[in-house]
Design a protein around this motif. Structure first.
Motif, PDB file in Angstrom:
ATOM      1  N   TYR A  53       1.124  -5.034   0.869  1.00 28.64           N
ATOM      2  CA  TYR A  53       0.788  -4.362   0.891  1.00 28.64           C
ATOM      3  C   TYR A  53      -0.199  -4.245   2.026  1.00 28.64           C
ATOM      4  N   LYS A  55       0.490  -4.827   4.890  1.00 31.49           N
ATOM      5  CA  LYS A  55       1.637  -4.874   6.161  1.00 31.49           C
ATOM      6  C   LYS A  55       2.347  -3.973   6.250  1.00 31.49           C
ATOM      7  N   GLY A  56       2.466  -3.533   5.263  1.00 31.07           N
ATOM      8  CA  GLY A  56       2.874  -1.842   5.015  1.00 31.07           C
ATOM      9  C   GLY A  56       4.278  -2.478   4.456  1.00 31.07           C
ATOM     10  N   GLU A  57       4.779  -3.676   3.811  1.00 34.85           N
ATOM     11  CA  GLU A  57       6.091  -3.756   3.183  1.00 34.85           C
ATOM     12  C   GLU A  57       5.973  -4.015   2.193  1.00 34.85           C
ATOM     13  N   THR A  59       5.279  -0.188  -0.958  1.00 30.59           N
ATOM     14  CA  THR A  59       4.413   0.979  -1.491  1.00 30.59           C
ATOM     15  C   THR A  59       3.783   1.113  -2.068  1.00 30.59           C
ATOM     16  N   THR A  60       2.860   1.918  -2.189  1.00 27.32           N
ATOM     17  CA  THR A  60       1.653   2.631  -3.282  1.00 27.32           C
ATOM     18  C   THR A  60       1.760   1.776  -4.756  1.00 27.32           C
ATOM     19  N   TYR A  63       3.365  -1.816  -5.264  1.00 31.23           N
ATOM     20  CA  TYR A  63       2.310  -2.881  -5.191  1.00 31.23           C
ATOM     21  C   TYR A  63       1.623  -2.444  -6.637  1.00 31.23           C
TER      22      TYR A  63
END
Length: 74
Positions: A53, A55-57, A59-60, A63
């Motif tokens: 999460y 690292k931006g791999e 989305t909210t 997650y």
């Protein structure tokens, strides 16, 4: 002549070898004293999820869904 059989070339070579040994010792000490990277340990599933999460791999929404799924499995 007080230099015996060595002559100035022998002393110069001896000094060069001594300087080389000192440099070698200094380099070895610096290499061996260098901090080692931490060995990879088995991360918990939540830690892996948090890392992905961060690292931006993920989305909210992804997650939160996966975090809920992990909580239900425990």
């Amino acid at each position: 002549m007080m230099w015996g059989n060595y002559g100035m070339g022998g002393w110069g070579f001896g000094i060069l070898v001594a300087v080389g040994v000192v440099i070698l010792v200094i380099v070895l000490i610096r290499v061996l004293a260098r901090p080692r990277p931490a060995s990879p340990r088995a991360s918990s599933p939540k830690q892996v999820l948090d890392d992905r999460y961060a690292k931006g791999e993920l989305t909210t929404v992804e997650y939160k869904v996966r975090l809920t799924a992990l909580a239900l499995d425990s």
